[in-house]
Design a protein around this motif. Structure first.
Motif, PDB file in Angstrom:
ATOM      1  N   SER A   5      79.452  64.415  83.339  1.00 35.81           N
ATOM      2  CA  SER A   5      78.885  65.463  84.177  1.00 35.81           C
ATOM      3  C   SER A   5      77.987  66.354  83.331  1.00 35.81           C
ATOM      4  CB  SER A   5      79.986  66.319  84.813  1.00 35.81           C
ATOM      5  OG  SER A   5      80.716  65.559  85.730  1.00 35.81           O
ATOM      6  N   LYS A   6      77.021  66.972  83.996  1.00 37.30           N
ATOM      7  CA  LYS A   6      76.058  67.792  83.281  1.00 37.30           C
ATOM      8  C   LYS A   6      75.834  69.108  84.021  1.00 37.30           C
ATOM      9  CE  LYS A   6      71.252  67.783  81.890  1.00 37.30           C
ATOM     10  NZ  LYS A   6      69.978  67.092  82.049  1.00 37.30           N
ATOM     11  N   PHE A   7      75.936  70.210  83.279  1.00 34.43           N
ATOM     12  CA  PHE A   7      75.678  71.552  83.791  1.00 34.43           C
ATOM     13  C   PHE A   7      74.245  71.922  83.432  1.00 34.43           C
ATOM     14  CE2 PHE A   7      75.134  76.017  82.967  1.00 34.43           C
ATOM     15  CZ  PHE A   7      75.795  76.658  83.987  1.00 34.43           C
ATOM     16  N   GLU A   8      73.526  72.561  84.388  1.00 36.17           N
ATOM     17  CA  GLU A   8      72.176  73.008  84.085  1.00 36.17           C
ATOM     18  C   GLU A   8      71.841  74.267  84.890  1.00 36.17           C
ATOM     19  OE1 GLU A   8      67.625  71.313  83.862  1.00 36.17           O
ATOM     20  OE2 GLU A   8      69.262  69.964  84.359  1.00 36.17           O
ATOM     21  N   PHE A   9      71.311  75.281  84.194  1.00 37.22           N
ATOM     22  CA  PHE A   9      70.804  76.461  84.889  1.00 37.22           C
ATOM     23  C   PHE A   9      69.588  76.048  85.708  1.00 37.22           C
ATOM     24  CE2 PHE A   9      72.315  78.775  80.930  1.00 37.22           C
ATOM     25  CZ  PHE A   9      73.369  79.412  81.561  1.00 37.22           C
ATOM     26  N   THR A  10      69.438  76.640  86.907  1.00 38.14           N
ATOM     27  CA  THR A  10      68.239  76.372  87.696  1.00 38.14           C
ATOM     28  C   THR A  10      67.428  77.645  87.950  1.00 38.14           C
ATOM     29  OG1 THR A  10      69.531  76.477  89.749  1.00 38.14           O
ATOM     30  CG2 THR A  10      69.132  74.295  88.799  1.00 38.14           C
ATOM     31  N   PHE A 122      76.893  75.498  75.835  1.00 34.16           N
ATOM     32  CA  PHE A 122      78.182  76.180  75.829  1.00 34.16           C
ATOM     33  C   PHE A 122      78.825  76.122  77.218  1.00 34.16           C
ATOM     34  CE2 PHE A 122      80.849  80.035  76.011  1.00 34.16           C
ATOM     35  CZ  PHE A 122      81.704  79.754  74.960  1.00 34.16           C
ATOM     36  N   LEU A 123      78.044  76.421  78.253  1.00 32.56           N
ATOM     37  CA  LEU A 123      78.587  76.408  79.611  1.00 32.56           C
ATOM     38  C   LEU A 123      78.825  74.990  80.115  1.00 32.56           C
ATOM     39  CD1 LEU A 123      76.678  79.355  81.236  1.00 32.56           C
ATOM     40  CD2 LEU A 123      79.066  79.241  80.607  1.00 32.56           C
ATOM     41  N   ASN A 124      78.035  74.036  79.645  1.00 26.43           N
ATOM     42  CA  ASN A 124      78.243  72.650  80.049  1.00 26.43           C
ATOM     43  C   ASN A 124      79.670  72.211  79.696  1.00 26.43           C
ATOM     44  OD1 ASN A 124      77.245  70.011  81.026  1.00 26.43           O
ATOM     45  ND2 ASN A 124      77.586  69.403  78.897  1.00 26.43           N
ATOM     46  N   HIS A 125      80.107  72.528  78.495  1.00 28.13           N
ATOM     47  CA  HIS A 125      81.467  72.166  78.071  1.00 28.13           C
ATOM     48  C   HIS A 125      82.517  72.880  78.937  1.00 28.13           C
ATOM     49  CE1 HIS A 125      84.806  71.069  75.521  1.00 28.13           C
ATOM     50  NE2 HIS A 125      85.134  72.351  75.429  1.00 28.13           N
TER      51      HIS A 125
END
Length: 161
Positions: A5-10, A122-125
């Motif tokens: 999974s991948k977190f990304e700011f939009t 950092f937030l992705n983890h």
């Protein structure tokens, strides 16, 4: 949840409703390259020292418009800083940015509040490994209140894919 999974700011949007109390000097999402993005912001506080701040955190998920999802908590921030374990959700959110901020001491605040270069990595983890969220588009809305009046808010949009 899949391990890839991948977190990304939009997007990020910050607004001051009571500029005589506090105002955003800056608030932005910066993309350095495809893999390095970060959020920075600075709130200038004009009524100091600041003793009482209430924060309302609302999590939204986009499903035919943004709908409330999982969390809508309100904490007395000064009391929370004295006893962070009193709000597990608040502590998770606080731990997600505290190393990139000068919000690292108890009240009163007699200085501006800065969040500097909070990176995706950092937030992705935290959002895919420690407390995994399902895939989708989300919004964290932070509202700062004095009494029942909203002083300002920050909206942090992100996606998990």
């Amino acid at each position: 949840m899949k391990g890839d999974s991948k977190f990304e700011f939009t997007n990020v949007n910050c607004t001051s409703n009571r500029k005589e109390i506090a105002d955003f000097e800056y608030c932005y999402l910066k993309s350095i390259n495809r893999s390095y993005k970060y959020i920075s912001g600075k709130i200038n506080i004009y009524e100091i020292p600041l003793y009482k701040v209430t924060i309302n955190l609302i999590m939204w998920k986009r499903l035919n418009g943004y709908k409330p999802f999982l969390y809508n908590i309100t904490v007395d921030f000064c009391k929370f800083l004295d006893k962070p374990k009193s709000s597990p959700v608040g502590k998770f959110v606080y731990d997600s940015y505290m190393n990139y901020s000068n919000v690292n001491h108890s009240c009163p605040y007699s200085h501006d509040v800065i969040l500097e270069k909070l990176p995706i990595s950092f937030l992705n983890h935290r959002m895919t490994q420690i407390l995994p969220f399902p895939e989708g588009d989300y919004l964290f809305e932070f509202r700062w209140l004095r009494g029942k009046s909203i002083v300002g808010w920050a909206k942090v949009f992100f996606t998990i894919s």
